[in-house]
Design an enzyme around this catalytic site. Structure first.
Site, PDB file in Angstrom:
ATOM      1  N   SER A 179      -2.061   3.008   1.104  1.00  0.00           N
ATOM      2  CA  SER A 179      -1.359   1.653   1.018  1.00  0.00           C
ATOM      3  C   SER A 179      -0.476   1.290   1.990  1.00  0.00           C
ATOM      4  CB  SER A 179      -0.381   1.592  -0.377  1.00  0.00           C
ATOM      5  OG  SER A 179       0.839   2.442  -0.256  1.00  0.00           O
ATOM      6  N   LYS A 180       0.048   0.163   1.991  1.00  0.00           N
ATOM      7  CA  LYS A 180       0.838  -0.114   3.111  1.00  0.00           C
ATOM      8  C   LYS A 180       2.438   0.533   3.161  1.00  0.00           C
ATOM      9  CE  LYS A 180       3.641  -4.525   4.207  1.00  0.00           C
ATOM     10  NZ  LYS A 180       4.342  -3.912   5.188  1.00  0.00           N
ATOM     11  N   ARG A 181       2.718   0.914   1.665  1.00  0.00           N
ATOM     12  CA  ARG A 181       3.867   1.550   1.643  1.00  0.00           C
ATOM     13  C   ARG A 181       3.773   3.073   2.367  1.00  0.00           C
ATOM     14  NH1 ARG A 181       4.068  -0.394  -3.521  1.00  0.00           N
ATOM     15  NH2 ARG A 181       2.981   1.403  -4.258  1.00  0.00           N
TER      16      ARG A 181
END
Ligand code: GLU
Length: 521
Positions: A272-274
């Site tokens: 994910s972007k996180r």
């Protein structure tokens, strides 16, 4: 027999046509880029066509700038498109919001042959049904209790539509059937149609189809032979198979290929972007400026990755060429690509490996090309580029490039070629510098001045000979000398540096260091 042969033959001979079908809901995620790449490699490998279709039927999630971003990212990476909004083609329009008439017509076909029905349930009614029945699903077991064209009298339905009442069209799924999805990577996946709900295919409110309808109608009309997409779409595939059947298009059903997920570099689950924010790597090909929040997300391009390195890195996330070859150009990838060596299980996103690829590709660049790229880093660091010849920058680059993963790293490794040190590594000073050092270094500079040239090898031999002759400590003298010129005890070969910088600069630096390095009393 002959007929079977003809059918098989035509099936086999079908022209390879693939599509990358992103929704312009934000920047293209690196997983989407990999999907585009595999489509492209497969198309090129098989002499097929690569379509770029913009799936913008979800007006709620449309983000301005996303389509341009997609085009720019694919162009940067060298993923060529044969047919699309910009490229044109015989199967357009290639943007779904411009195909409303086509979808309307196809929704009508399903309504007319009883494969779909109108549903008038309001959001509140659906909410009430969900509250009343645990795990409520709009399907064969519940549709009889809802407000739709299967339960209401025909005249009333007509009247409601004429009155402009909002409705959706739902797919009427027959329960209890085994639906088979033949996937090139996963084999035969069978599910029972009873688990599927009567998916909404069209909404009168915005006069737009949903993803499922638009997607398969377009795949059919655009004569798509292979649907290659991320694993997250696998659950939609049985529905798509049923839709192909409902339209009577089973003969031209595309071959499905669901690519393995990209997984977090550490631990389990989808990348994910996180994860990128947390571990410090981009998850987007290009930098993205969010038009609403103003937030900036970093991109591979702006981080200093070469597009060839990103392509090579992504190609190997879920596929291998059958041996352990790692470095492959786009052309080599095309020649070797097939789904035989695609893995079913997710591919860990190893961003350190990504850096390694970039390192490798940077080493392949000609020194002069790397030097040209380095010029803009020098500029940004306030170096007067005009003061250094191309030859100087190129030779400096050639000495330090083996240590870099990014062009930007050339600064850290080679800044001393452009700026005299202002500080000297304290630990090394303590170890290598003594009261006699200034005199010895002055002697060394005098010695260099007497040489006919500063050519690295003879200069080195001469100086080493002199140090030995004088009985000086080799390590101390050479490291003190390096401290004066570089500021720390690392870097390329000392006499290569001397040769490039020349006597004036070297003697200036030695003089400055002697002045600045104060020994503790
Ligand atoms: N529009 C879908 C997406 O954004 C396409 C999925 C597919 O390829 O069928 O990924």
């Amino acid at each position: 027999m002959a007929l079977i042969f003809i059918i098989l033959y035509t099936k086999m001979e079908r022209k390879v046509r693939v599509r990358f079908a992103p929704s312009p809901t934000g920047p293209l995620h690196i997983g989407g880029v990999r999907t585009a790449l595999y489509n492209y490699l497969f198309a090129r490998r098989n002499g097929g066509d690569m379509i770029l279709r913009i799936e913008d039927t979800d007006s709620q999630r449309f983000v301005p700038g996303a389509e341009d971003y997609i085009n720019e990212a694919l162009a940067w990476l060298g993923i060529g498109i044969d047919e699309g909004v910009r490229e044109g083609g015989n199967y357009g329009p290639y943007k779904q919001s411009e195909r409303r008439d086509i979808y309307r017509e196809h929704v009508k076909m399903l309504l007319d042959n009883g494969k779909a029905y109108y549903a008038f349930d309001t959001p509140e009614e659906l909410e009430a049904a969900r509250a009343a029945t645990p795990n409520f699903q709009y399907d064969a077991s519940t549709r009889g209790q809802m407000r739709n064209s299967l339960t209401l009298p025909a005249e009333q339905v007509e009247q409601m539509i004429a009155n402009g009442e909002k409705y959706v069209v739902r797919f009427k799924i027959e329960p209890g059937r085994n639906v088979e999805v033949n996937d090139l990577i996963r084999g035969l996946v069978t599910i029972n149609s009873s688990v599927l709900d009567d998916k909404v295919l069209y909404k009168s409110a915005d006069d737009l189809p949903t993803y499922h309808l638009a997607n398969i109608v377009d795949d059919h009309l655009m004569e798509v032979s292979h649907v290659i997409r991320g694993e997250e779409w696998l659950p939609s595939a049985p529905l798509h198979v049923l839709l192909y059947e409902a339209f009577g298009w089973t003969d031209t059903m595309p071959q499905f290929v669901h690519l393995p997920l990209l997984l977090k570099p550490d631990g389990k689950g989808k990348l994910s972007k996180r994860d990128g924010d947390r571990l410090g790597f981009p998850v987007f090909p290009l930098e993205w400026h969010d038009p609403k929040s103003g937030e900036i997300s970093s991109g591979y391009r702006e981080r200093g990755y070469l597009p060839e390195a990103v392509v090579n890195f992504l190609a190997l996330l879920g596929w291998n060429p059958g041996d352990d070859t790692e470095i492959m150009s786009m052309q080599e990838l095309i020649e070797r690509f097939s789904f035989d060596h695609c893995s079913r299980s997710g591919a860990k996103f190893d961003f350190e490996k990504g850096k390694w690829f970039n390192h490798k590709y940077l080493q392949e660049l000609a020194d002069a090309d790397l030097a040209a790229k380095f010029r803009s880093v020098l500029e940004a660091r306030g170096v007067d580029n005009a003061a250094y010849s191309d030859e100087y920058v190129t030779r400096a680059v050639s000495m330090v490039k083996s240590r870099i993963n990014f062009v930007e790293d050339l600064w850290e490794q080679g800044k001393f070629f452009f700026e005299a040190p202002t500080e000297y590594e304290a630990k090394a000073v303590k170890k290598r510098w003594s009261a006699e050092t200034p005199a010895i270094l002055n002697e060394l500079v005098g010695r260099l001045a007497e040489l006919p040239s500063l050519a690295s090898q003879p200069a080195e031999e001469n100086i080493i000979g002199w140090i030995t002759e004088r009985g000086y400590h080799m390590g101390n003298v050479m490291n003190a000398f390096r401290l004066c010129v570089v500021g720390e005890c690392k870097g390329p070969h000392m006499f290569d540096i001397v040769e490039l910088m020349g006597l004036d600069e070297i003697s200036r630096r030695v003089a400055t260091a002697i002045e600045k390095i104060q020994l503790p009393e």
